[in-house]
Design an enzyme around this catalytic site. Sequence first.
Site, PDB file in Angstrom:
ATOM      1  N   TYR A   1      -6.371   5.293  -0.643  1.00  0.00           N
ATOM      2  CA  TYR A   1      -7.717   4.833  -0.304  1.00  0.00           C
ATOM      3  C   TYR A   1      -7.795   4.207   1.084  1.00  0.00           C
ATOM      4  O   TYR A   1      -8.867   4.129   1.690  1.00  0.00           O
ATOM      5  CB  TYR A   1      -8.230   3.849  -1.363  1.00  0.00           C
TER       6      TYR A   1
ATOM      7  N   CYS B   1      -7.072  -4.478  -1.426  1.00  0.00           N
ATOM      8  CA  CYS B   1      -8.267  -5.175  -0.946  1.00  0.00           C
ATOM      9  C   CYS B   1      -9.157  -5.696  -2.064  1.00  0.00           C
ATOM     10  O   CYS B   1      -9.640  -6.824  -2.001  1.00  0.00           O
ATOM     11  CB  CYS B   1      -9.054  -4.289   0.012  1.00  0.00           C
TER      12      CYS B   1
ATOM     13  N   HIS C   1     -13.340  -0.352   1.463  1.00  0.00           N
ATOM     14  CA  HIS C   1     -12.675  -1.636   1.670  1.00  0.00           C
ATOM     15  C   HIS C   1     -13.551  -2.727   1.064  1.00  0.00           C
ATOM     16  O   HIS C   1     -14.782  -2.685   1.185  1.00  0.00           O
ATOM     17  CB  HIS C   1     -12.434  -1.902   3.154  1.00  0.00           C
TER      18      HIS C   1
ATOM     19  N   ASP D   1     -13.005 -12.106   4.367  1.00  0.00           N
ATOM     20  CA  ASP D   1     -12.088 -11.032   3.985  1.00  0.00           C
ATOM     21  C   ASP D   1     -10.665 -11.576   3.857  1.00  0.00           C
ATOM     22  O   ASP D   1     -10.002 -11.841   4.854  1.00  0.00           O
ATOM     23  CB  ASP D   1     -12.133  -9.920   5.031  1.00  0.00           C
TER      24      ASP D   1
ATOM     25  N   TRP E   1       0.815  -1.214   0.000  1.00  0.00           N
ATOM     26  CA  TRP E   1       0.000   0.000   0.000  1.00  0.00           C
ATOM     27  C   TRP E   1       0.852   1.268   0.000  1.00  0.00           C
ATOM     28  O   TRP E   1       0.358   2.328   0.325  1.00  0.00           O
ATOM     29  CB  TRP E   1      -0.909   0.011   1.225  1.00  0.00           C
TER      30      TRP E   1
END
Length: 691
Positions: free
Chosen positions: A514, A277, A335, A358, A241
């Site tokens: 984000y 994600c 997300h 997830d 990220w």
Amino acid sequence: MSTALLLEKWDLQCKRNNKDHRTSDTGSQRLLVRRGQSFLVTLHFSGRTFKKEVDKLTFHVKTGPRPIQTSGTSSSFPLSSSLKKAKWSSAVEGQDGSSMTILIFPPPDARIGRYRLTLEVSTEGQGSSCDLGEFILFFNPWSKDDTVYMESEEARVEYVLTQHGQIYQGSKDFFLGIPWIFGQFEEGIVDICLQLLDTNPKFLLNQDKDCSRRNSPVYVSRVVSAMVNCNDDNGILYGRWDNQYEDGMSPLSWNGSVDILRRWEKFGCQPVRYGQCWVFAAVACTVLRCLGIPTRVVTNFESAHDTNSNLIIERYMDQNGKRQPGSRDSIWNYHCWVESWMGRPDLAAGYDGWQALDPTPQEKSEGVFCCGPAPVKAIKEGDLHVKYDVPFVFAEVNADVVNFVLQDDMSWKKTTYTSLVGMKISTKSVGSDTREDITHHYKYPEGSREERAVFAKALHRKDPAPAKGGLKVRIKASEGINNGCDFKVFAVLVNNTAEEHRCRLRFGTHVISYNGALGPEISFKDLRNITLEPYAKRTVPLRILYEKYGHCLTQDNMIKVTALLTDLGTQEVVLGIRSIYIKNPDIKIRVLGEPMQKRKLVAELTLTNPLPTPLTGCVFTVEGAGLTDGQKVQEIESPIGPGEEAKVRVDFVPRRSGLRKLVVDFESDKLKGVKGYQDVIIAPPPKWSRP
């Protein structure tokens, strides 16, 4: 004494069975079937016909490296007069001379995976055995006795058979659907998904125990959640990220899951770089749909990441509203995770249906980076004791936000917000590319008595709503915020009281990723003395220049706007925050030629440079399940000046008929992750009749 019955040849009827079991998009070269539904095998004997009085046929099925009957990974069953719906069984479907058609029934709780099918033929003590070949068994949402059964045919088609989708990104105020090719039936993907199961640490630790549990979608989906990330194992994707992707692929560059899964398999199960994600969620969706578990990708806007499980997101800010260290909690602009449809026989009644999973590595569950399956019904009702990982997902959509703002005297001012988290939870609608809002599945309306009661239940205490102040701040943005353009944002200040208030406004913007990570400051305005008349509203503009944001904008194309209003008399602090999405240009797609299976088509792709500077390193990537046989890449060597068109043509030959989706990605030095798509209806080849 009868002569021995000899099996001369056999036919697994792959084409017919695959069509009946809705797996024909993978081809007809091998047998792929679903549990809880019988399939056909044709046997051809030599010398004489089968006589049930003297001949005995026994079938054997085995899966896994160590098949054991007590583990459910091995079964033997004779040819009988009728099928048994609760266990492996076989029966005669028809007989024509020396040929027989046999029905074989896999029970609805059979272990999924790769099987060997053998036949033992016995005639009055004389016997022989023959290996009939391999077949692959999947979950079956068309079988009422399978725990993944769905009643709606339209939903089954969408969540199991459809190979493309929309994944929602952006912000709660401006969201857009990103096209994605799941490609669960593309060449090689079935084998890669099975390899994924055989690479997971639970299989490596105890192969028999792992294979014996593959009858449960709860178990299998949890394994997939852990294996899509590589944090504890040889999983598929490496998450990153920090906008440093030179040694791999930017997460925004992917068009679909197929290339990711093929790379993982090709390079010996080494993690593919890089995912975020929506990539983790999309790859998990591909694997789960491939295995027969109905699955969809879900986006939660303003998604909380609660690191200490107190259901509160704590944020510390300086006097100008800029976030400071002090808590690992965060709020992501959005997300993504997946929901899979299944029964939960491991739980009390009432928790069947959609389960949140997830695969993005955030927090550990039972020592492993995975999350779920968490019943969506348990999340909505605040039943945090229910497994798996309900508290974490509950916080993602329900956590309260507490801001601690540093004052001029170095004290901290605390403000609480109960309606900032879990907004516009979105998924693709069944049968169309429109967005379906499923927020009501996860929570009661924000601020409602039911919502507060569930939150109090989750915290095991009464939780009074915060007092409503007399001052309000909200952020507005001008229309048409396009990359390359200047634009304005506005702080709207509202005084809901009968008194005049003297205030100070600190109003600024930052580049943001984000996941909430702040980048450089773009602009800032400090108005030290603002008078708000009773019941008045005042709008303060702030201009955002491309020359200020263009060089530091991340690939997420987001800017965070913060307005901090301080009442100089009461020291009341009111905070307004909004994330602004900078829109990329559209890709124009024209499909030239007659759309027909096995006939060449040409896609003409055009993008106009909206920036005041040239684009270099321009690349178009095209992909479509059943259309392109992988990725098609077209580079443009010369720079594209401001206002000029980047235009290429890409040839492809569709391999499958029906509605298909052509997905396009554009990359350059200054524009990243620009997406476009075009629906293409491919006609089957004509059936020429000869006189």
